[in-house]
Design a protein around this motif. Structure first.
Motif, PDB file in Angstrom:
ATOM      1  N   ALA A 153       0.827  -1.203   0.000  1.00  0.00           N
ATOM      2  CA  ALA A 153       0.000   0.000   0.000  1.00  0.00           C
ATOM      3  C   ALA A 153       0.861   1.254   0.000  1.00  0.00           C
ATOM      4  N   LEU A 154       1.908   1.255   0.807  1.00  0.00           N
ATOM      5  CA  LEU A 154       2.816   2.395   0.862  1.00  0.00           C
ATOM      6  C   LEU A 154       3.402   2.689  -0.508  1.00  0.00           C
ATOM      7  N   GLU A 155       3.867   1.680  -1.199  1.00  0.00           N
ATOM      8  CA  GLU A 155       4.499   1.899  -2.498  1.00  0.00           C
ATOM      9  C   GLU A 155       3.499   2.365  -3.545  1.00  0.00           C
ATOM     10  N   ALA A 156       2.256   1.863  -3.471  1.00  0.00           N
ATOM     11  CA  ALA A 156       1.232   2.290  -4.426  1.00  0.00           C
ATOM     12  C   ALA A 156       0.911   3.771  -4.248  1.00  0.00           C
ATOM     13  N   VAL A 157       0.762   4.208  -2.998  1.00  0.00           N
ATOM     14  CA  VAL A 157       0.458   5.617  -2.728  1.00  0.00           C
ATOM     15  C   VAL A 157       1.655   6.490  -3.073  1.00  0.00           C
ATOM     16  N   ARG A 158       2.850   6.023  -2.754  1.00  0.00           N
ATOM     17  CA  ARG A 158       4.055   6.793  -3.081  1.00  0.00           C
ATOM     18  C   ARG A 158       4.162   7.015  -4.589  1.00  0.00           C
TER      19      ARG A 158
END
Length: 231
Positions: free
Chosen positions: A28-33
């Motif tokens: 999730a972190l990488e998708a939002v980043r």
């Protein structure tokens, strides 16, 4: 486009990607980043309970977008006064708009239509929308079918709440950044007598930072008891 600070929001330094303790939420972190810095990246709908980090990710995305030369706005729907529809429509013109507390417009026809129009205009302009809510689109009580369909088509990032061990480490790391030592006895007391939500604990850390500087004392359980006693 010029940088816009949303709703007079101060961007808390602790709400950055580098301070997000991802754990099981790394995807999730990488998708939002990616969505924050790249207009071609998929839009993301994050969901999770209070304390899961969804607001942290949206605010971090706004700051990352600004750092990348994009304009960004953050819109927390739950805290708005007046019509949410007007607030949504008033957020046109940024490269990235992060809309939090999406649950707040479910069942509000004006709000839903405003969001639907905003969704379409941002898509047409090649800009980015990010969303966060308590629950995924399939269980969000959105009455407008086309809006529900669009939200469901986005990249879905379901956030898992952090366990106590992760929250303790996050709190210890943030404290260390301020040269505050939190030993196991202090952490045990905090987790037994204070809200376990990481956001609330980090807010408390701000209070501790000021209090320890003023008193020139290290953090102990007696110090905490005195600081947090009811007025």
């Amino acid at each position: 486009m010029s940088t816009q600070l949303p709703l007079a929001l101060r961007w808390p330094r602790r709400q950055r990607f580098e301070h997000f303790h991802a754990g099981e939420n790394a995807v999730a972190l990488e998708a939002v980043r990616a969505a924050a810095v790249d207009a071609a990246a998929p839009w993301v709908y994050t969901s999770g309970p209070l304390g899961s980090g969804r607001t942290h990710l949206l605010v971090a995305a706004c700051q990352a977008a600004i750092d990348a030369g994009r304009s960004a706005q953050y819109l927390p729907l739950a805290g708005l006064r007046g019509t949410r529809a007007a607030a949504i429509r008033g957020m046109a013109g940024s490269d990235l708009l992060a809309i939090d507390d999406l649950d707040s417009i479910a069942g509000d026809p004006d709000g839903e239509h405003a969001l639907f129009d905003t969704f379409n205009s941002y898509k047409a302009d090649g800009c980015t929308l990010l969303f966060a809510a308590n629950v995924p689109p399939a269980t969000l009580d959105i009455a407008l079918p086309d809006l529900r369909s669009r939200l469901g088509s986005l990249t879905q990032a379901v956030l898992k709440p952090q366990g106590d061990a992760e929250r303790r480490q996050a709190l210890r790391d943030h404290a260390a950044d301020r040269a505050i030592e939190l030993d196991d006895t202090v952490l045990d007391w905090l987790f037994a007598h204070h809200a376990r939500d990481l956001g609330a604990l980090l807010d408390l850390l701000d209070t501790l930072d000021r209090a320890t500087l003023a008193a020139q004392r290290r953090v102990t359980v007696p110090f905490l008891k005195n600081l947090l006693k009811p007025d």
